[in-house]
Design a protein around this motif. Sequence first.
Motif, PDB file in Angstrom:
ATOM      1  N   SER A  79      14.872  21.316  11.327  1.00 33.59           N
ATOM      2  CA  SER A  79      14.825  19.943  11.840  1.00 33.59           C
ATOM      3  C   SER A  79      15.962  19.033  11.407  1.00 33.59           C
ATOM      4  CB  SER A  79      13.500  19.293  11.448  1.00 33.59           C
ATOM      5  OG  SER A  79      12.468  19.830  12.232  1.00 33.59           O
ATOM      6  N   LYS A  80      16.144  18.843  10.092  1.00 32.30           N
ATOM      7  CA  LYS A  80      17.120  17.857   9.636  1.00 32.30           C
ATOM      8  C   LYS A  80      18.540  18.195  10.094  1.00 32.30           C
ATOM      9  CE  LYS A  80      16.576  14.171   7.762  1.00 32.30           C
ATOM     10  NZ  LYS A  80      16.229  12.929   8.458  1.00 32.30           N
ATOM     11  N   PRO A  81      18.996  19.438   9.911  1.00 30.11           N
ATOM     12  CA  PRO A  81      20.327  19.773  10.417  1.00 30.11           C
ATOM     13  C   PRO A  81      20.444  19.545  11.927  1.00 30.11           C
ATOM     14  CG  PRO A  81      19.608  21.446   8.892  1.00 30.11           C
ATOM     15  CD  PRO A  81      18.435  20.538   9.112  1.00 30.11           C
ATOM     16  N   CYS A  82      19.375  19.863  12.651  1.00 31.04           N
ATOM     17  CA  CYS A  82      19.424  19.691  14.103  1.00 31.04           C
ATOM     18  C   CYS A  82      19.560  18.221  14.465  1.00 31.04           C
ATOM     19  CB  CYS A  82      18.180  20.288  14.748  1.00 31.04           C
ATOM     20  SG  CYS A  82      18.306  20.356  16.533  1.00 31.04           S
ATOM     21  N   GLU A  83      18.861  17.370  13.695  1.00 33.03           N
ATOM     22  CA  GLU A  83      18.947  15.928  13.929  1.00 33.03           C
ATOM     23  C   GLU A  83      20.388  15.443  13.755  1.00 33.03           C
ATOM     24  OE1 GLU A  83      16.255  13.823  11.348  1.00 33.03           O
ATOM     25  OE2 GLU A  83      17.271  11.934  11.728  1.00 33.03           O
ATOM     26  N   ALA A  84      21.030  15.909  12.670  1.00 36.04           N
ATOM     27  CA  ALA A  84      22.398  15.477  12.382  1.00 36.04           C
ATOM     28  C   ALA A  84      23.383  15.989  13.435  1.00 36.04           C
ATOM     29  CB  ALA A  84      22.815  15.956  10.992  1.00 36.04           C
ATOM     30  N   GLU A  90      23.518  26.753   6.751  1.00 35.46           N
ATOM     31  CA  GLU A  90      22.967  26.729   5.383  1.00 35.46           C
ATOM     32  C   GLU A  90      21.784  25.770   5.220  1.00 35.46           C
ATOM     33  OE1 GLU A  90      26.171  26.169   2.517  1.00 35.46           O
ATOM     34  OE2 GLU A  90      27.544  26.970   3.997  1.00 35.46           O
ATOM     35  N   HIS A  91      21.152  25.341   6.296  1.00 36.70           N
ATOM     36  CA  HIS A  91      20.052  24.374   6.259  1.00 36.70           C
ATOM     37  C   HIS A  91      20.495  23.108   5.511  1.00 36.70           C
ATOM     38  CE1 HIS A  91      16.118  22.741   6.433  1.00 36.70           C
ATOM     39  NE2 HIS A  91      15.814  22.924   5.173  1.00 36.70           N
ATOM     40  N   ASN A  92      21.677  22.616   5.870  1.00 41.67           N
ATOM     41  CA  ASN A  92      22.286  21.508   5.137  1.00 41.67           C
ATOM     42  C   ASN A  92      22.899  20.551   6.168  1.00 41.67           C
ATOM     43  OD1 ASN A  92      24.519  20.011   4.003  1.00 41.67           O
ATOM     44  ND2 ASN A  92      24.352  21.276   2.185  1.00 41.67           N
ATOM     45  N   VAL A  93      22.584  19.257   6.048  1.00 39.54           N
ATOM     46  CA  VAL A  93      23.042  18.321   7.083  1.00 39.54           C
ATOM     47  C   VAL A  93      24.544  18.053   7.025  1.00 39.54           C
ATOM     48  CG1 VAL A  93      20.813  17.180   7.310  1.00 39.54           C
ATOM     49  CG2 VAL A  93      22.497  16.235   5.776  1.00 39.54           C
TER      50      VAL A  93
END
Lengths: 376, 358
Positions: free
Chosen positions: A102-107, A75-78
């Motif tokens: 990017s952000k979810p992948c980082e998390a 869901e594009h959510n961290v």
Amino acid sequence: MKKLIALLLALALTLTVCAALAEEPVVLKIAHIGPTTGAAALYGLATQHGAEIAVDEINAAGGKYQIELITEDDEHNVEKVINAYNAALDAGAQMILGSTTSKPCEAAGAQGYVDRVFFLTPSASSTAVIEDKDNVFQVCFTDPNQGSASAQYIAEHKLGTKIAVIYNNADVYSTGIRDTFVEKAAEMGLEIVSEETFTDETTDFTVQVGKAQEAGAEIVFLPMYYTPASLILKTASDKNYKPIFFGVDGMDGILSVEGFDTSLAEGVMLLTPFVATSEDERVKSFVAKYQEKFNETPIQFAADAYDGIYILLAAAEKAGITAEMAPEEACDLLIAAMKEIQVDGLTGSMTWDESGAVTKTPMAATIVNGVYVFED
Amino acid sequence: MTKAKRKRLIYNLVTYALVIAAYIILQNMIGAKTISRSLKGLLVPICAWIIMAVSLNLVIGFSGELSLGHAGFMSIGAYTGAIISGWLLAAFDMQDPTLRLVLAIAGGGIVAGIFGVLIGIPVLRLRGDYLAIVTLAFGEIIRNLVNVLYVGTADGQLHFAFLNKKLPADVTMLVDGAKGAVKIKPISTFTVGFVLVMITLIVVLNLVNSRAGRAIQATRDNRIAAESMGVSVTKYKMMAFVTAAVLAGMAGALYGLNSSTVVPTQFTFNQSINVLVFVVLGGLGNVLGSVISATFLTVLPEVLREFADYRMLVYAVVLILVMIFTNNPLIRSVFGRAVAPVKGLFRGKKNSVSGGEA
């Protein structure tokens, strides 16, 4: 000595071939994690579909490895990406293709670093995705690389020296590219004559475009996704302002924006590793299969994920991953293998170093008669 | 002991008992390693959402004001928690994760509380729809402010910058504008989450059953009547609002420190609405209901993963069905009759106990 090595290699090859013929195929379990619902679903579905095409090809070819693709929605959510990651591992995934954004992948990558799970992301491009983690590798360029590659491309091809930048200062992707672009531009002797910002909610770009026009910019650099870019092109055309618009990979997809007059995008340049109209045989075959299965033209994200599956396959082969191997066990072997392999994919010939960043040549395409055409 | 009091006592005890029982069962599952990764990963978020729902219920259910900016307080807590934890680690080399977590949660609560007071003073003079809109705007303002907030730490000091990244070159970034809070060391644990849920329940249940709590409910039921009885409406509304803000800030710190990164986009208006859905589904003024609905609605999308592409559609349909069924008088009465024998069991026991006292 050389002869001996050659002989040994030949022997090894024969043995592998024999083994491959004799043994049951090894089934690798790869999980694709990406946003298949929500605002970024376009990208998540593209990577998932691209991966599916590659998996179909590999399974149909019937080599030593077969692939079982597990798909999870983040869901594009961290917060949700951690759930997706846990669900993938519960389903028996050995390695992860993802996350798309990017952000979810980082998390998820940080969690994977603690748990020792291998990640290859097709399209998460911020530096934070690979920073301080040895378990995450990228198929795409990092944002800074896109920014500096754009500045380098503009300077080397002498497209102009007066540049205006319009970027989204509420977006990691946009600010990341802008930062390195400005830095590299100064180094290459390019002059930034105007710099304007907007946010996700902005729908009127009169001021930003007006400032660029007043400053007499020959090139307007647009490090952003295609939706705001389409509005900027419209505004510029209303003002009868015709600089060269230069975008990055987020610009990919501008021709499919509903209600957008594609003639406005004529002459727009963008940094992209993949063009669906390319004459390359493998690209043609990929695009044909994609169109047949999903009834749409693949975007760059799909090509990245398609390459991603082949990269994972090459790394798994090199590392000798077996079907029984736990993700923790496979992780370190895959990390070691990634530094040794070279993969020729749709998006270029790729190698990796310890940081997890990919090395490949930047390519820029121009929109001519409503299609992307590679320069050079 | 009056009948109403006894009923309330039973309700409170059941609430505590259920939460404690759930904790013990889950801890045993973790100990025996029979818990799935998915469920284990959900435990801390569930605790955070329970606290969010219960605290919002205090504002909406008990003080009767529609607040749509609850995610704003959560984000303040999450960012404050991340900054405190990162700073303690960098400046004082505080390695003990539990101590850092407790300090971060306390800090998150305090800062959110301060904002609660600041927002509450002008906002609580408004009523109804106006209050809803202003709290909504507050949530959005907070989100846009943290979007341009840069915080770094160097030589034991915290450096702050707004709008542009004018920080000394050697700082370690803690909050990086649109990139959010970065490089957080995840330290939240289920046990701390459970303790926080218990604290929240004790605070909220005791508050609503106290003299102040009755005043808060009086202002909800009839503002004019309450005022004419000498109840200071603004004071009691403020009490509920700030308590809820502190609790939401603490939940935010717990939630933020459970992940390696926190971004402003996690705390949009949608998230406030999400918490509102928990509260409405659980029942306005029903604390146990909030606990159950927050848990149910956090777990539901994960259980529905097997529906793949249709997951969110199924989620929405289930949500609609649950809302209809929990509001259907027939189903409620059937459910009530099913629960009656259990209730009778409690009543019998309590009677004998109170009989003994007499």
